[in-house]
Design an enzyme around this catalytic site. Structure first.
Site, PDB file in Angstrom:
ATOM      1  N   HIS A  76      25.170  21.035  40.903  1.00  0.00           N
ATOM      2  CA  HIS A  76      25.982  20.372  41.933  1.00  0.00           C
ATOM      3  C   HIS A  76      27.339  21.040  42.147  1.00  0.00           C
ATOM      4  O   HIS A  76      28.059  20.684  43.077  1.00  0.00           O
ATOM      5  CB  HIS A  76      26.202  18.895  41.571  1.00  0.00           C
ATOM      6  CG  HIS A  76      27.157  18.711  40.441  1.00  0.00           C
ATOM      7  ND1 HIS A  76      26.830  19.003  39.136  1.00  0.00           N
ATOM      8  CD2 HIS A  76      28.439  18.290  40.427  1.00  0.00           C
ATOM      9  CE1 HIS A  76      27.868  18.769  38.369  1.00  0.00           C
ATOM     10  NE2 HIS A  76      28.875  18.333  39.126  1.00  0.00           N
ATOM     11  N   HIS A  91      32.519  21.934  44.522  1.00  0.00           N
ATOM     12  CA  HIS A  91      31.813  20.774  43.986  1.00  0.00           C
ATOM     13  C   HIS A  91      31.126  20.049  45.137  1.00  0.00           C
ATOM     14  O   HIS A  91      31.792  19.437  45.971  1.00  0.00           O
ATOM     15  CB  HIS A  91      32.831  19.861  43.298  1.00  0.00           C
ATOM     16  CG  HIS A  91      32.235  18.756  42.507  1.00  0.00           C
ATOM     17  ND1 HIS A  91      31.690  17.624  43.091  1.00  0.00           N
ATOM     18  CD2 HIS A  91      32.091  18.594  41.172  1.00  0.00           C
ATOM     19  CE1 HIS A  91      31.258  16.818  42.137  1.00  0.00           C
ATOM     20  NE2 HIS A  91      31.484  17.380  40.963  1.00  0.00           N
TER      21      HIS A  91
END
Length: 169
Positions: A76, A91
Site C-alpha cells: 500500500h 502512501h
C-alpha cells in the site's frame, strides 16, 4: 582547462546554481492539500511535507528517476530516493494497511532503479473506495531539512504528465 583556471573556478564568487527539481504526478487525479488528509501523521506533516492526490486511476508510478528503497509488505506504500537526493514516501489511501494487501499489486521491487513513469504499484480503486477510510494518496518529501523551497501545485493532474511539486535544494 589548466590548473590555475580550475582553482579560480573553485574559489569563484559566482553564486552556487540553485537545484530545481520537479516531481511529476505519480497517479492521475485531483491534488488535495496535505492538511485535508484524514490522518494526523500526514495532516500535521509529521513525516514530511507534500501534497495528496484523490486518485482517478489504478496505477502509481515513479514521480522522478531514483531507486525504490522500501515497498511495504502489504503493497500500500513505498519509499524511494530520487537521483536528485529527495527522500519520497507515497502512501496509497488512508488506513489501507488494514486491507493486508487486498486490492494491491506490486510491480517494482526494493532496490530497483526506476525512471519517472515506471509503474511501482497497481491498485483496485473501487475496492479502496469501498473499504478504505479514504483514497487520498499522500506524496511526501521526508528529508525536508534539506529543502530550501517547496512549491505545491493544485488542480487535476494526469499520471506522469503534470508537475505536483517543485523543489529547490
Amino acid at each position: 582547462m589548466g590548473l590555475f583556471n580550475k582553482l579560480k573556478k573553485m574559489v569563484s564568487d559566482e553564486p552556487v546554481r540553485k537545484q530545481n527539481i520537479r516531481l511529476l504526478a505519480p497517479l492521475s487525479g485531483e491534488i488535495v492539500a496535505l492538511e485535508n488528509v484524514p490522518d494526523v501523521v500526514f495532516a500535521e506533516k509529521i513525516i514530511g511535507d507534500g501534497i495528496a492526490i484523490k486518485p482517478s486511476g489504478n496505477k502509481v508510478v515513479a514521480p522522478c528517476d531514483g531507486v525504490i528503497s522500501k515497498i511495504f509488505e502489504t503493497n500500500h506504500a513505498f519509499a524511494m530516493n530520487s537521483d536528485s537526493g529527495l527522500e519520497l514516501f507515497i502512501h496509497v489511501g488512508i488506513d489501507t494497511v488494514e486491507l493486508k494487501g487486498e486490492g494491491f499489486t506490486r510491480i517494482a521491487h526494493e532496490g530497483q532503479a526506476v525512471k519517472a513513469g515506471d509503474v511501482i504499484l497497481e491498485f483496485d480503486l473501487n475496492l479502496l473506495e469501498a473499504k478504505a477510510t479514504s483514497t487520498l494518496t499522500p506524496v511526501i518529501i521526508s528529508n525536508m531539512d534539506e529543502i530550501k523551497e517547496l512549491t505545491k501545485y493544485n488542480g487535476a493532474v494526469t499520471l506522469i504528465t503534470d508537475a505536483i511539486l517543485s523543489v529547490r535544494k
